[in-house]
Design an enzyme around this catalytic site. Structure first.
Site, PDB file in Angstrom:
ATOM      1  N   ASP A  79       0.733   8.030  -8.741  1.00 48.24           N
ATOM      2  CA  ASP A  79       0.571   8.887  -9.925  1.00 48.24           C
ATOM      3  C   ASP A  79       0.446   8.086 -11.218  1.00 48.24           C
ATOM      4  O   ASP A  79       1.113   7.074 -11.401  1.00 48.24           O
ATOM      5  CB  ASP A  79       1.767   9.824 -10.042  1.00 48.24           C
ATOM      6  N   GLY A 114      -0.184  -3.119  -8.709  1.00 55.26           N
ATOM      7  CA  GLY A 114      -1.468  -3.815  -8.768  1.00 55.26           C
ATOM      8  C   GLY A 114      -2.202  -3.550 -10.074  1.00 55.26           C
ATOM      9  O   GLY A 114      -1.575  -3.206 -11.093  1.00 55.26           O
ATOM     10  N   GLY A 116      -4.130  -1.114 -11.081  1.00 57.99           N
ATOM     11  CA  GLY A 116      -4.006   0.248 -11.613  1.00 57.99           C
ATOM     12  C   GLY A 116      -2.688   0.433 -12.343  1.00 57.99           C
ATOM     13  O   GLY A 116      -2.636   1.037 -13.423  1.00 57.99           O
ATOM     14  N   THR A 138       0.163  -6.702  -4.485  1.00 56.76           N
ATOM     15  CA  THR A 138      -0.879  -6.058  -3.692  1.00 56.76           C
ATOM     16  C   THR A 138      -1.247  -6.935  -2.502  1.00 56.76           C
ATOM     17  O   THR A 138      -1.359  -8.153  -2.636  1.00 56.76           O
ATOM     18  CB  THR A 138      -2.164  -5.742  -4.482  1.00 56.76           C
ATOM     19  N   ASP A 140      -4.027  -6.846  -1.327  1.00 56.64           N
ATOM     20  CA  ASP A 140      -5.452  -7.175  -1.533  1.00 56.64           C
ATOM     21  C   ASP A 140      -5.636  -8.484  -2.311  1.00 56.64           C
ATOM     22  O   ASP A 140      -6.726  -9.057  -2.312  1.00 56.64           O
ATOM     23  CB  ASP A 140      -6.145  -6.056  -2.315  1.00 56.64           C
ATOM     24  N   ARG A 360     -15.847  -2.870  20.748  1.00 57.42           N
ATOM     25  CA  ARG A 360     -14.643  -2.084  20.516  1.00 57.42           C
ATOM     26  C   ARG A 360     -14.208  -2.261  19.062  1.00 57.42           C
ATOM     27  O   ARG A 360     -14.592  -3.251  18.415  1.00 57.42           O
ATOM     28  CB  ARG A 360     -13.494  -2.557  21.421  1.00 57.42           C
ATOM     29  N   VAL A 367      -0.411  -0.960   9.088  1.00 58.14           N
ATOM     30  CA  VAL A 367       0.418  -1.976   9.759  1.00 58.14           C
ATOM     31  C   VAL A 367       0.483  -3.229   8.865  1.00 58.14           C
ATOM     32  O   VAL A 367       1.506  -3.910   8.785  1.00 58.14           O
ATOM     33  CB  VAL A 367      -0.227  -2.329  11.126  1.00 58.14           C
ATOM     34  N   GLN A 368      -0.623  -3.479   8.160  1.00 60.69           N
ATOM     35  CA  GLN A 368      -0.702  -4.682   7.318  1.00 60.69           C
ATOM     36  C   GLN A 368       0.252  -4.643   6.125  1.00 60.69           C
ATOM     37  O   GLN A 368       0.525  -5.656   5.501  1.00 60.69           O
ATOM     38  CB  GLN A 368      -2.130  -4.859   6.773  1.00 60.69           C
ATOM     39  N   ARG A 369       0.713  -3.458   5.771  1.00 59.08           N
ATOM     40  CA  ARG A 369       1.601  -3.347   4.613  1.00 59.08           C
ATOM     41  C   ARG A 369       3.067  -3.209   5.022  1.00 59.08           C
ATOM     42  O   ARG A 369       3.955  -3.169   4.165  1.00 59.08           O
ATOM     43  CB  ARG A 369       1.213  -2.117   3.769  1.00 59.08           C
TER      44      ARG A 369
HETATM   45  O1  F6P Z   1      -3.973  -1.102  -2.677  1.00 64.98           O
HETATM   46  C1  F6P Z   1      -3.665  -1.699  -1.500  1.00 64.98           C
HETATM   47  C2  F6P Z   1      -4.251  -0.964  -0.315  1.00 64.98           C
HETATM   48  O2  F6P Z   1      -3.495  -1.322   0.803  1.00 64.98           O
HETATM   49  C3  F6P Z   1      -5.722  -1.198  -0.064  1.00 64.98           C
HETATM   50  O3  F6P Z   1      -5.995  -2.384   0.622  1.00 64.98           O
HETATM   51  C4  F6P Z   1      -6.097   0.020   0.716  1.00 64.98           C
HETATM   52  O4  F6P Z   1      -7.467   0.250   0.609  1.00 64.98           O
HETATM   53  C5  F6P Z   1      -5.276   1.079   0.083  1.00 64.98           C
HETATM   54  O5  F6P Z   1      -4.150   0.439  -0.474  1.00 64.98           O
HETATM   55  C6  F6P Z   1      -4.823   2.163   1.015  1.00 64.98           C
HETATM   56  O6  F6P Z   1      -4.159   3.130   0.272  1.00 64.98           O
HETATM   57  P1  F6P Z   1      -3.220   4.270   0.847  1.00 64.98           P
HETATM   58  O7  F6P Z   1      -1.944   3.649   1.296  1.00 64.98           O
HETATM   59  O8  F6P Z   1      -3.024   5.179  -0.295  1.00 64.98           O
HETATM   60  O9  F6P Z   1      -3.949   4.869   2.006  1.00 64.98           O
END
Ligand code: F6P
Length: 442
Positions: A79, A114, A116, A138, A140, A360, A367-369
């Site tokens: 938000d 990040g 934003g 982030t 990213d 495939r 998972v990456q976060r």
């Molecule tokens: O901003 C980081 C990020 O993980 C991006 O790599 C990805 O595109 C986005 O967030 C995914 O956002 P959300 O968790 O809102 O689906």
């Protein structure tokens, strides 16, 4: 206790979560309280918690044991104060955000997020004069002005491990496996994990690809006896055709906006404009009076209380929309009727058709976060958090705490906001990957 120009600070975490957030919250709290005697407040769920006055005191006990914990103990949201969904409408809740920061006597609002988040924090500082500080988070790694953001290293490790695992199964089945990693605008994650995992093809949003070139590369590998291939692709990667269509659509949209603005301006006389401005001022005054009496502690009480937001500054949303249209276009020209097919599966389908090799798809997604931060991210987060507390004590506001050449330094937010750190086409890592035979599809 050392002297400090900041007596009280509020911390919030905004945007997508990232490993390392808790380590930063812990470090700021420990150093700000322990070394400088500051009062530390934790704001829940990003800017929404500030608007809704969901604020609690942080202390040693609250931040104990969180160094290794993923996610954020404060909660997060995407938000924005100036354009927040409230009761089904987008409202400008800036007043509520600022009033609550003042009510709690925050000398500075520290925002972990990040690009934003930095933009939203800076907007509060510019428009309403409150002190802010940001720390770059982030996976990213696209925050401008810092060598690296916390969370990135963890995500690279996770994506690399996934690519390692995909290698063994791709080899056994002699398949192509397309592995989609996060990154809409920036390809840092795909680039680093792709290199570390030895992906044969790496596709980045910054380098539009040519399907035929990739197919030819994959077939050439097969001719050399390599019967499997791994394609690491950032979720925002585009084919040359898609990138051209996107650029054309954006140019057309910009032209249209410019023309509409010009026509509108010639229609409106200066006098009409002035009258409108006066009316708006009166409305704002009325709104302010109404806001003074409202109960801000209750969530979702905002309908009709703030200003209706008219700002549409979400370039990424615009791009996502265009990308979707472009992908429809793309598929129409190829006589497919596909709506919203994920990019990686479309890519796999085309490559399978062009090479005749079974393909495939694995999309790593969130998972990456998740999960525990790597040692590097824990160290980086601790350094950044501790430095943030020192800078707050010095009264350095409206800065981002950046990591440059191994140390944490303050960078004016004005230099950072509105800019993204993208992968340059001539980046040394791209060069090095090409040297070891990686294809970028360009
Ligand atoms: O901003 C980081 C990020 O993980 C991006 O790599 C990805 O595109 C986005 O967030 C995914 O956002 P959300 O968790 O809102 O689906």
């Amino acid at each position: 206790m050392k002297s400090s120009k900041t007596r009280c600070l509020g911390i919030l975490t905004a945007g997508g979560d990232s490993p390392g957030l808790n380590a930063v919250v812990r470090a700021i709290t420990k150093v700000a309280m322990g070394e400088f005697g500051m009062r530390v407040l934790g704001i829940q769920d990003g800017f929404r918690g500030l608007v809704e006055n969901r604020i609690l005191t942080l202390d040693d006990a609250t931040v104990s044991g969180v160094l290794t914990r993923g996610g954020t103990i404060l909660g997060t949201s995407r938000d924005k104060p100036h354009s927040m969904p409230m009761g089904g409408r987008l409202m400008d809740m800036t007043d509520a955000a600022v009033e609550n920061a003042q009510k709690h006597q925050m000398d500075c609002l520290v925002c972990l997020g990040g690009g934003g988040t930095a933009k939203n924090a800076f907007r509060l500082a510019q428009r309403r004069g409150i002190n802010v500080m940001t720390l770059p988070k982030t996976i990213d790694n696209d925050v401008f002005g810092t060598d690296v953001s916390f969370g990135f290293d963890t995500a690279v490790s996770i994506a690399t491990e996934a690519i390692d695992r995909l290698h063994t199964t791709a080899t056994s089945h002699h398949r192509l496996i397309v592995c989609e990693v996060m990154g809409h605008r920036a390809g840092w994650l795909a680039l680093h994990a792709g290199i570390a995992g030895g992906a044969d093809v790496i596709l980045l949003p910054e380098l539009p690809y040519d399907l035929e070139k990739i197919a030819e590369f994959l077939l050439e590998r097969r001719r050399h006896g390599k019967r499997f291939s791994i394609i690491a692709v950032a979720e925002g990667a585009l084919s040359r055709r898609e990138a051209d269509a996107l650029a054309a659509a954006k140019a057309a949209k910009d032209k249209e906006t410019k023309e509409t603005k010009e026509t509108k301006e010639t229609k409106e006389t200066k006098e009409t404009k002035e009258t409108k401005e006066k009316d708006k001022d009166k409305d704002r005054e009325k709104d302010k009076d109404r806001r003074k009496t409202r109960d801000l502690d209750r969530p979702d009480k905002g309908e009709g209380l703030g200003e209706l937001s008219t700002e549409a500054d979400d370039v990424d949303a615009f791009r996502a929309d265009l990308t979707l249209n472009v992908s429809r276009l793309h598929d129409e020209t190829m006589a497919y009727h596909v709506v919203q097919e994920p990019m990686a599966s479309r890519l796999a389908r085309h490559l399978q058709a062009l090479t005749g090799v079974e393909a495939r798809v694995t999309s790593l997604g969130h998972v990456q976060r998740g999960g525990v931060p790597t040692a590097f991210d824990r160290t980086l987060s601790t350094m950044m958090g501790a430095r943030a507390a020192e800078l707050l004590a010095e009264g350095q506001y409206n800065v981002m705490v950046a990591y440059r050449n191994g140390v944490c330094v303050p960078v004016p937010l004005a230099e950072v906001v509105g800019r993204k750190k993208l992968v340059p086409a001539d980046h040394h890592l791209i060069h090095c990957a090409r040297q070891v035979g990686t294809c970028f599809g360009d």
